[in-house]
Design a protein around this motif. Structure first.
Motif, PDB file in Angstrom:
ATOM      1  N   MET A  92       9.568 -18.197  16.481  1.00  0.00           N
ATOM      2  CA  MET A  92      10.328 -18.732  17.609  1.00  0.00           C
ATOM      3  C   MET A  92       9.648 -18.313  18.914  1.00  0.00           C
ATOM      4  O   MET A  92       9.368 -17.141  19.109  1.00  0.00           O
ATOM      5  N   PRO A  93       9.354 -19.256  19.765  1.00  0.00           N
ATOM      6  CA  PRO A  93       8.652 -18.912  20.999  1.00  0.00           C
ATOM      7  C   PRO A  93       9.534 -18.079  21.920  1.00  0.00           C
ATOM      8  O   PRO A  93      10.740 -18.251  21.960  1.00  0.00           O
ATOM      9  N   GLU A  94       8.861 -17.178  22.585  1.00  0.00           N
ATOM     10  CA  GLU A  94       9.597 -16.301  23.518  1.00  0.00           C
ATOM     11  C   GLU A  94      10.110 -17.102  24.688  1.00  0.00           C
ATOM     12  O   GLU A  94       9.355 -17.743  25.387  1.00  0.00           O
ATOM     13  N   ILE A  95      11.418 -17.043  24.889  1.00  0.00           N
ATOM     14  CA  ILE A  95      11.980 -17.764  26.029  1.00  0.00           C
ATOM     15  C   ILE A  95      11.884 -16.903  27.276  1.00  0.00           C
ATOM     16  O   ILE A  95      11.609 -17.378  28.365  1.00  0.00           O
ATOM     17  N   ILE A  96      12.091 -15.617  27.054  1.00  0.00           N
ATOM     18  CA  ILE A  96      12.115 -14.712  28.208  1.00  0.00           C
ATOM     19  C   ILE A  96      10.720 -14.213  28.504  1.00  0.00           C
ATOM     20  O   ILE A  96       9.978 -13.844  27.601  1.00  0.00           O
ATOM     21  N   LYS A  97      10.366 -14.229  29.765  1.00  0.00           N
ATOM     22  CA  LYS A  97       9.121 -13.608  30.191  1.00  0.00           C
ATOM     23  C   LYS A  97       9.463 -12.558  31.233  1.00  0.00           C
ATOM     24  O   LYS A  97      10.114 -12.842  32.227  1.00  0.00           O
ATOM     25  N   TYR A  98       9.021 -11.363  30.999  1.00  0.00           N
ATOM     26  CA  TYR A  98       9.286 -10.288  31.943  1.00  0.00           C
ATOM     27  C   TYR A  98       8.079 -10.026  32.816  1.00  0.00           C
ATOM     28  O   TYR A  98       6.946 -10.064  32.347  1.00  0.00           O
ATOM     29  N   THR A  99       8.328  -9.768  34.065  1.00  0.00           N
ATOM     30  CA  THR A  99       7.243  -9.295  34.919  1.00  0.00           C
ATOM     31  C   THR A  99       7.093  -7.800  34.658  1.00  0.00           C
ATOM     32  O   THR A  99       7.996  -7.168  34.084  1.00  0.00           O
ATOM     33  N   GLU A 100       5.997  -7.303  35.134  1.00  0.00           N
ATOM     34  CA  GLU A 100       5.788  -5.855  34.921  1.00  0.00           C
ATOM     35  C   GLU A 100       6.890  -5.043  35.563  1.00  0.00           C
ATOM     36  O   GLU A 100       7.385  -4.068  34.994  1.00  0.00           O
ATOM     37  N   THR A 101       7.292  -5.438  36.736  1.00  0.00           N
ATOM     38  CA  THR A 101       8.337  -4.714  37.461  1.00  0.00           C
ATOM     39  C   THR A 101       9.629  -4.676  36.655  1.00  0.00           C
ATOM     40  O   THR A 101      10.276  -3.629  36.550  1.00  0.00           O
ATOM     41  N   GLU A 102       9.989  -5.850  36.083  1.00  0.00           N
ATOM     42  CA  GLU A 102      11.212  -5.910  35.287  1.00  0.00           C
ATOM     43  C   GLU A 102      11.086  -5.021  34.060  1.00  0.00           C
ATOM     44  O   GLU A 102      12.020  -4.286  33.706  1.00  0.00           O
ATOM     45  N   LEU A 103       9.904  -5.080  33.432  1.00  0.00           N
ATOM     46  CA  LEU A 103       9.695  -4.265  32.240  1.00  0.00           C
ATOM     47  C   LEU A 103       9.869  -2.787  32.546  1.00  0.00           C
ATOM     48  O   LEU A 103      10.486  -2.036  31.784  1.00  0.00           O
ATOM     49  N   VAL A 104       9.293  -2.382  33.660  1.00  0.00           N
ATOM     50  CA  VAL A 104       9.392  -0.982  34.055  1.00  0.00           C
ATOM     51  C   VAL A 104      10.859  -0.570  34.187  1.00  0.00           C
ATOM     52  O   VAL A 104      11.284   0.454  33.642  1.00  0.00           O
ATOM     53  N   ALA A 105      11.610  -1.408  34.906  1.00  0.00           N
ATOM     54  CA  ALA A 105      13.030  -1.097  35.119  1.00  0.00           C
ATOM     55  C   ALA A 105      13.761  -0.981  33.791  1.00  0.00           C
ATOM     56  O   ALA A 105      14.498  -0.022  33.555  1.00  0.00           O
ATOM     57  N   LEU A 106      13.522  -1.964  32.913  1.00  0.00           N
ATOM     58  CA  LEU A 106      14.211  -1.962  31.621  1.00  0.00           C
ATOM     59  C   LEU A 106      13.816  -0.768  30.768  1.00  0.00           C
ATOM     60  O   LEU A 106      14.647  -0.158  30.104  1.00  0.00           O
ATOM     61  N   LEU A 107      12.528  -0.462  30.798  1.00  0.00           N
ATOM     62  CA  LEU A 107      12.057   0.677  30.013  1.00  0.00           C
ATOM     63  C   LEU A 107      12.709   1.969  30.483  1.00  0.00           C
ATOM     64  O   LEU A 107      13.137   2.798  29.686  1.00  0.00           O
ATOM     65  N   LYS A 108      12.787   2.109  31.792  1.00  0.00           N
ATOM     66  CA  LYS A 108      13.386   3.328  32.335  1.00  0.00           C
ATOM     67  C   LYS A 108      14.871   3.390  32.019  1.00  0.00           C
ATOM     68  O   LYS A 108      15.449   4.477  31.972  1.00  0.00           O
ATOM     69  N   GLN A 109      15.461   2.210  31.783  1.00  0.00           N
ATOM     70  CA  GLN A 109      16.863   2.193  31.352  1.00  0.00           C
ATOM     71  C   GLN A 109      16.978   2.358  29.848  1.00  0.00           C
ATOM     72  O   GLN A 109      18.069   2.272  29.296  1.00  0.00           O
ATOM     73  N   ARG A 110      15.857   2.609  29.205  1.00  0.00           N
ATOM     74  CA  ARG A 110      15.803   2.825  27.758  1.00  0.00           C
ATOM     75  C   ARG A 110      16.277   1.603  26.972  1.00  0.00           C
ATOM     76  O   ARG A 110      16.971   1.746  25.963  1.00  0.00           O
ATOM     77  N   GLN A 111      15.867   0.453  27.430  1.00  0.00           N
ATOM     78  CA  GLN A 111      16.219  -0.758  26.693  1.00  0.00           C
ATOM     79  C   GLN A 111      15.206  -0.992  25.594  1.00  0.00           C
ATOM     80  O   GLN A 111      14.021  -1.210  25.868  1.00  0.00           O
ATOM     81  N   GLN A 112      15.677  -0.952  24.372  1.00  0.00           N
ATOM     82  CA  GLN A 112      14.765  -1.079  23.239  1.00  0.00           C
ATOM     83  C   GLN A 112      14.177  -2.478  23.115  1.00  0.00           C
ATOM     84  O   GLN A 112      13.050  -2.637  22.630  1.00  0.00           O
ATOM     85  N   ASN A 113      14.911  -3.451  23.554  1.00  0.00           N
ATOM     86  CA  ASN A 113      14.373  -4.828  23.504  1.00  0.00           C
ATOM     87  C   ASN A 113      13.139  -4.945  24.373  1.00  0.00           C
ATOM     88  O   ASN A 113      12.152  -5.582  24.002  1.00  0.00           O
ATOM     89  N   ALA A 114      13.197  -4.329  25.527  1.00  0.00           N
ATOM     90  CA  ALA A 114      12.065  -4.364  26.449  1.00  0.00           C
ATOM     91  C   ALA A 114      10.848  -3.695  25.818  1.00  0.00           C
ATOM     92  O   ALA A 114       9.711  -4.133  26.000  1.00  0.00           O
ATOM     93  N   PHE A 115      11.120  -2.631  25.074  1.00  0.00           N
ATOM     94  CA  PHE A 115      10.016  -1.927  24.401  1.00  0.00           C
ATOM     95  C   PHE A 115       9.380  -2.834  23.361  1.00  0.00           C
ATOM     96  O   PHE A 115       8.148  -2.912  23.226  1.00  0.00           O
TER      97      PHE A 115
END
Lengths: 281, 180
Positions: free
Chosen positions: B1-24
């Protein structure tokens, strides 16, 4: 910090073009810059947009190159990573589900942790106090003992002084050129008594020294007699405590002296059979 | 299934720091290939590179808190974690011991310089291989082998200042090669 000031001073003089062309940005991105160079670049980036931009560009370049040459790793790697982090993930989940702070926080948690240091200080203080008190008792006892000994010494000294005074006086009496020494030797051969009379020819004072006289029963006493023209004259009772020189009665004239044993209290006339020593002047 | 969501680096950083496993997970899916390339360029052996890649992503998750966005991009941060982990492996005892039994799959050094014995050079290494000798050796020793400029100056018996300037020159040339 001083480095920032230096940079400030150089602000208008920094050739950003030259800095960008120096290769420092490339080495920073590739992880080859040392701490100083890195700090310098980070600082300059905040001040100069073109330096920040040059950094951005090179980073983007390296990222693009890595993506262009990307090689897909084995699918197993992802599994291994997720497996290794499973515990960490679970922990994070739990922390996110449970609401963070309960409303009443028990006092225990708010109280600052009792610093163990103070307990040790308190304990040490008590030990010191006990030790000090014990030491005080010891010192006090020593003091008392020393004080008592001192008192005893003083008393001894006083009595010694007194004795000394007596001996001095006696010496004076004996050495006086006016004083005659009359030895009263033992009358009965079985016994071995000896006394000495010191008779001052000027003052007529009589002193007796019971040099070696046997002790008498408690109901009897020694008495000194002066023989004057054939008749005995009482010269005084010799007290039991006479150890050195004892002053007897004043005798103006005598040819001899003698000591007899009489009833306690003395006798007006001597019991001649009880004579123990005698000596002629 | 193609990825619908595309994260920018900035968004990824924020999510990672929030410990979001999906982002990882997203991070792995999108960045593992690029990082694998970086690692392979240094380590060469695929199996070992896989181990390093695993270690790198675990580190990325655990150290996400320490990433400072003011100092550079997320990818640069990850790339340096990958490079350092690779060099650590090369310096590890187990690697040193096994190297003797292994067919040499990376460049070997003699007193004269660098001799490539393997044609299959990956990523940056391929580019560096085409550089002139005096640049090549400096980049090899510093980037691929992790020696400090001070150590290099002693190893090659060149003044430290020369090492510094020459290395910078080499990196500028490398930049040009990367651009192509």
């Amino acid at each position: 910090m001083h480095f920032c000031n230096y940079v400030n001073w150089l602000k208008n003089k920094v050739d950003t073009r030259a800095y960008i062309e120096s290769g420092i940005i490339e080495s920073y991105v590739l992880g080859l810059a040392d701490a100083e160079e890195a700090a310098e670049l980070e600082m300059l980036c905040k001040k100069y947009d073109d330096i920040q931009k040059a950094l951005d560009e090179f980073e983007a370049l390296m990222k693009a190159h890595a993506f262009d040459n990307a090689i897909t790793p084995d699918a197993a790697v992802k599994d291994r990573i997720m497996h290794a982090l499973a515990e960490d993930f679970a922990k994070e989940e739990n922390e996110n589900i449970v609401p963070v702070i309960p409303l009443n926080v028990p006092d225990e948690k708010i109280k600052p942790i009792a610093r163990p240091v103070w307990n040790y200080i308190a304990a040490a203080s008590i030990i010191l106090l006990i030790a000090s008190t014990a030491f005080n008792f010891y010192l006090y006892n020593n003091y008392k003992s020393a004080a008592n000994k001192y008192q005893a010494l003083l008393t001894e000294r006083n009595s010694l002084q007194a004795s000394n005074d007596v001996y001095r006086t006696n010496m004076l009496i004996i050495q006086d050129t006016d004083v005659l020494k009359i030895n009263l030797t033992t009358v009965k051969e079985k016994e071995n008594n000896l006394a000495t009379v010191y008779w001052n020819s000027k003052t007529k004072d009589v002193y007796l020294m019971p040099s070696k006289m046997s002790p008498v029963p408690s109901n009897k006493q020694y008495q000194l007699w002066a023989i004057v023209d054939g008749k005995p004259v009482d010269a005084g009772i010799i007290e039991p405590d006479c150890n050195g020189l004892c002053k007897m009665k004043n005798i103006p004239k005598a040819q001899a002296f003698a000591i007899t044993v009489e009833q306690k209290g003395g006798s007006p006339t001597p019991t001649l059979t009880a004579m123990v020593v005698m000596g002629k002047v | 299934m193609p990825e619908i969501i595309k994260y920018t680096e900035t968004e990824l950083v924020a999510l990672l720091k929030q410990r979001q496993q999906n982002a990882f997970g997203y991070l792995y899916d999108h960045y593992s290939g690029a990082l694998y390339n970086v690692i392979l360029a240094i380590v060469s052996d695929r199996e070992l590179a896989s181990d390093v890649l695993q270690e790198v992503f675990i580190k990325i998750w655990k150290q996400a808190e320490s990433y400072d966005a003011t100092k550079g991009r997320l990818f640069t941060w990850m790339m340096n974690i990958a490079r350092n982990a690779s060099i650590d492996l090369l310096r590890s005892k187990s690697y040193q011991n096994s190297r003797q039994n292994r067919e040499l799959s990376e460049t070997v050094y003699d007193s004269a310089g660098v001799t490539a014995t393997n044609i299959d050079l990956i990523g940056l290494r391929k580019l560096v291989h085409s550089m002139k000798e005096e640049y090549k050796v400096l980049v090899e020793l510093s980037y691929f082998k992790g020696f400090t400029q001070d150590e290099i100056s002693k190893m090659l018996d060149i003044p430290l200042g020369t090492v510094k300037t020459r290395l910078r020159g080499a990196l500028l040339q490398l930049r040009e090669l990367v651009k192509k």
